[in-house]
Design a protein around this motif. Structure first.
Motif, PDB file in Angstrom:
ATOM      1  N   PRO A  24       0.828  -1.205   0.000  1.00 52.74           N
ATOM      2  CA  PRO A  24       0.000   0.000   0.000  1.00 52.74           C
ATOM      3  C   PRO A  24       0.861   1.253   0.000  1.00 52.74           C
ATOM      4  CG  PRO A  24      -0.104  -1.141   2.119  1.00 52.74           C
ATOM      5  CD  PRO A  24       0.719  -1.972   1.206  1.00 52.74           C
ATOM      6  N   PRO A  25       0.342   2.356  -0.487  1.00 51.55           N
ATOM      7  CA  PRO A  25       1.106   3.601  -0.473  1.00 51.55           C
ATOM      8  C   PRO A  25       1.433   4.032   0.957  1.00 51.55           C
ATOM      9  CG  PRO A  25      -0.859   3.806  -1.837  1.00 51.55           C
ATOM     10  CD  PRO A  25      -0.945   2.495  -1.143  1.00 51.55           C
ATOM     11  N   ARG A  26       2.482   4.816   1.095  1.00 51.61           N
ATOM     12  CA  ARG A  26       2.935   5.281   2.413  1.00 51.61           C
ATOM     13  C   ARG A  26       1.815   5.999   3.152  1.00 51.61           C
ATOM     14  NH1 ARG A  26       5.208   9.238   5.401  1.00 51.61           N
ATOM     15  NH2 ARG A  26       7.253   9.041   6.321  1.00 51.61           N
ATOM     16  N   ALA A  27       1.021   6.816   2.461  1.00 51.31           N
ATOM     17  CA  ALA A  27      -0.076   7.548   3.091  1.00 51.31           C
ATOM     18  C   ALA A  27      -1.107   6.600   3.710  1.00 51.31           C
ATOM     19  CB  ALA A  27      -0.746   8.470   2.074  1.00 51.31           C
ATOM     20  N   VAL A  28      -1.351   5.464   3.063  1.00 52.68           N
ATOM     21  CA  VAL A  28      -2.292   4.477   3.588  1.00 52.68           C
ATOM     22  C   VAL A  28      -1.732   3.855   4.861  1.00 52.68           C
ATOM     23  CG1 VAL A  28      -3.350   2.213   3.137  1.00 52.68           C
ATOM     24  CG2 VAL A  28      -3.392   3.993   1.376  1.00 52.68           C
ATOM     25  N   ILE A  29      -0.445   3.533   4.855  1.00 50.82           N
ATOM     26  CA  ILE A  29       0.186   2.944   6.045  1.00 50.82           C
ATOM     27  C   ILE A  29       0.143   3.934   7.212  1.00 50.82           C
ATOM     28  CG2 ILE A  29       2.333   2.039   7.019  1.00 50.82           C
ATOM     29  CD1 ILE A  29       2.999   1.037   4.150  1.00 50.82           C
ATOM     30  N   PHE A 101      -2.649  -5.290   9.465  1.00 52.10           N
ATOM     31  CA  PHE A 101      -3.323  -6.081   8.442  1.00 52.10           C
ATOM     32  C   PHE A 101      -4.168  -5.099   7.656  1.00 52.10           C
ATOM     33  CE2 PHE A 101      -2.527  -9.014  11.891  1.00 52.10           C
ATOM     34  CZ  PHE A 101      -2.032 -10.131  11.238  1.00 52.10           C
ATOM     35  N   LEU A 102      -3.950  -5.024   6.354  1.00 58.29           N
ATOM     36  CA  LEU A 102      -4.701  -4.115   5.502  1.00 58.29           C
ATOM     37  C   LEU A 102      -5.423  -4.916   4.427  1.00 58.29           C
ATOM     38  CD1 LEU A 102      -2.038  -1.293   5.036  1.00 58.29           C
ATOM     39  CD2 LEU A 102      -3.965  -1.329   6.623  1.00 58.29           C
ATOM     40  N   GLU A 106     -12.232  -3.809  -3.338  1.00 59.48           N
ATOM     41  CA  GLU A 106     -12.600  -4.682  -4.457  1.00 59.48           C
ATOM     42  C   GLU A 106     -11.996  -4.238  -5.783  1.00 59.48           C
ATOM     43  OE1 GLU A 106     -16.767  -5.510  -4.804  1.00 59.48           O
ATOM     44  OE2 GLU A 106     -16.966  -5.747  -2.635  1.00 59.48           O
ATOM     45  N   ARG A 107     -11.937  -2.937  -6.016  1.00 61.23           N
ATOM     46  CA  ARG A 107     -11.385  -2.409  -7.274  1.00 61.23           C
ATOM     47  C   ARG A 107      -9.893  -2.116  -7.169  1.00 61.23           C
ATOM     48  NH1 ARG A 107     -16.167   1.887  -8.342  1.00 61.23           N
ATOM     49  NH2 ARG A 107     -17.820   0.366  -8.647  1.00 61.23           N
ATOM     50  N   GLY A 108      -9.299  -2.359  -5.996  1.00 61.58           N
ATOM     51  CA  GLY A 108      -7.872  -2.111  -5.815  1.00 61.58           C
ATOM     52  C   GLY A 108      -7.521  -0.649  -5.625  1.00 61.58           C
ATOM     53  N   GLN A 109      -8.527   0.212  -5.391  1.00 61.64           N
ATOM     54  CA  GLN A 109      -8.271   1.643  -5.269  1.00 61.64           C
ATOM     55  C   GLN A 109      -8.330   2.135  -3.827  1.00 61.64           C
ATOM     56  OE1 GLN A 109     -11.250   3.258  -7.843  1.00 61.64           O
ATOM     57  NE2 GLN A 109     -10.120   2.759  -9.696  1.00 61.64           N
ATOM     58  N   SER A 110      -8.823   1.313  -2.916  1.00 67.08           N
ATOM     59  CA  SER A 110      -8.945   1.739  -1.526  1.00 67.08           C
ATOM     60  C   SER A 110      -8.394   0.656  -0.598  1.00 67.08           C
ATOM     61  CB  SER A 110     -10.412   2.034  -1.188  1.00 67.08           C
ATOM     62  OG  SER A 110     -11.178   0.852  -1.309  1.00 67.08           O
ATOM     63  N   TRP A 111      -8.209   1.042   0.655  1.00 67.21           N
ATOM     64  CA  TRP A 111      -7.684   0.125   1.666  1.00 67.21           C
ATOM     65  C   TRP A 111      -8.501   0.258   2.938  1.00 67.21           C
ATOM     66  CZ3 TRP A 111      -3.649  -3.212   0.726  1.00 67.21           C
ATOM     67  CH2 TRP A 111      -2.917  -2.993  -0.441  1.00 67.21           C
ATOM     68  N   ARG A 112      -8.536  -0.831   3.722  1.00 72.46           N
ATOM     69  CA  ARG A 112      -9.203  -0.844   5.016  1.00 72.46           C
ATOM     70  C   ARG A 112      -8.257  -1.447   6.045  1.00 72.46           C
ATOM     71  NH1 ARG A 112     -14.821  -0.323   4.696  1.00 72.46           N
ATOM     72  NH2 ARG A 112     -15.125  -1.520   6.592  1.00 72.46           N
ATOM     73  N   LEU A 113      -8.269  -0.879   7.243  1.00 72.03           N
ATOM     74  CA  LEU A 113      -7.548  -1.469   8.357  1.00 72.03           C
ATOM     75  C   LEU A 113      -8.334  -2.692   8.796  1.00 72.03           C
ATOM     76  CD1 LEU A 113      -5.414  -1.421  10.649  1.00 72.03           C
ATOM     77  CD2 LEU A 113      -6.972   0.102  11.898  1.00 72.03           C
TER      78      LEU A 113
END
Length: 137
Positions: A24-29, A101-102, A106-113
């Motif tokens: 995941p991108p650094r901002a997501v982490i 754990f991330l 579904e579309r690969g554009q978002s992330w969830r904790l």
């Protein structure tokens, strides 16, 4: 000899590229680490009947391990490393280990904790997930 060395380099580069594509991108982490701290802080404050302070400042993330896994029916990633953080109004930065754990959208554009929450039947892991802010860049 030169050809085999070139092939080894190309294969190594290809394998590295595949593993980095799941990261995941650094901002997501940073967002996930901040959210994980806030969830923990809120749970502690609630159990002590206190008010939780604001959002933590998270900086300097160092990844040590990464592996792909399934979180429910979605693709996910398990990250282990260290990071620096501090609470609002606190002058001291803390260097802490982390495990995240991330879950990938579904579309690969978002992330969830994703937080493991045990198992109903003792044979499969269940998860609680929290959406992470999408960076408008």
């Amino acid at each position: 000899m030169l050809l085999s060395l070139l092939l080894v380099c190309l294969i190594s580069l290809g394998l590295t590229s595949c593993s980095l594509g799941d990261r995941p991108p650094r901002a997501v982490i940073l967002s996930a680490l901040g959210q994980q701290i806030q969830l923990t802080q809120s749970a502690i404050a609630q159990s002590l009947d206190l008010e939780a302070s604001g959002a933590p400042e998270v900086t300097r993330v160092r990844l040590e391990e990464q592996e792909s896994l399934s979180i429910g029916d979605q693709k996910g990633v398990h990250l282990i490393g260290r990071f620096d953080w501090r609470l609002p109004g606190d002058a001291i930065k803390v260097d802490s280990p982390f495990e995240l754990f991330l879950e990938r959208g579904e579309r690969g554009q978002s992330w969830r904790l994703a937080l493991p929450s045990g198992s109903d039947d003792g044979s499969s892991q269940t998860w609680i997930t929290y959406p992470l802010a999408i960076d408008p860049v």
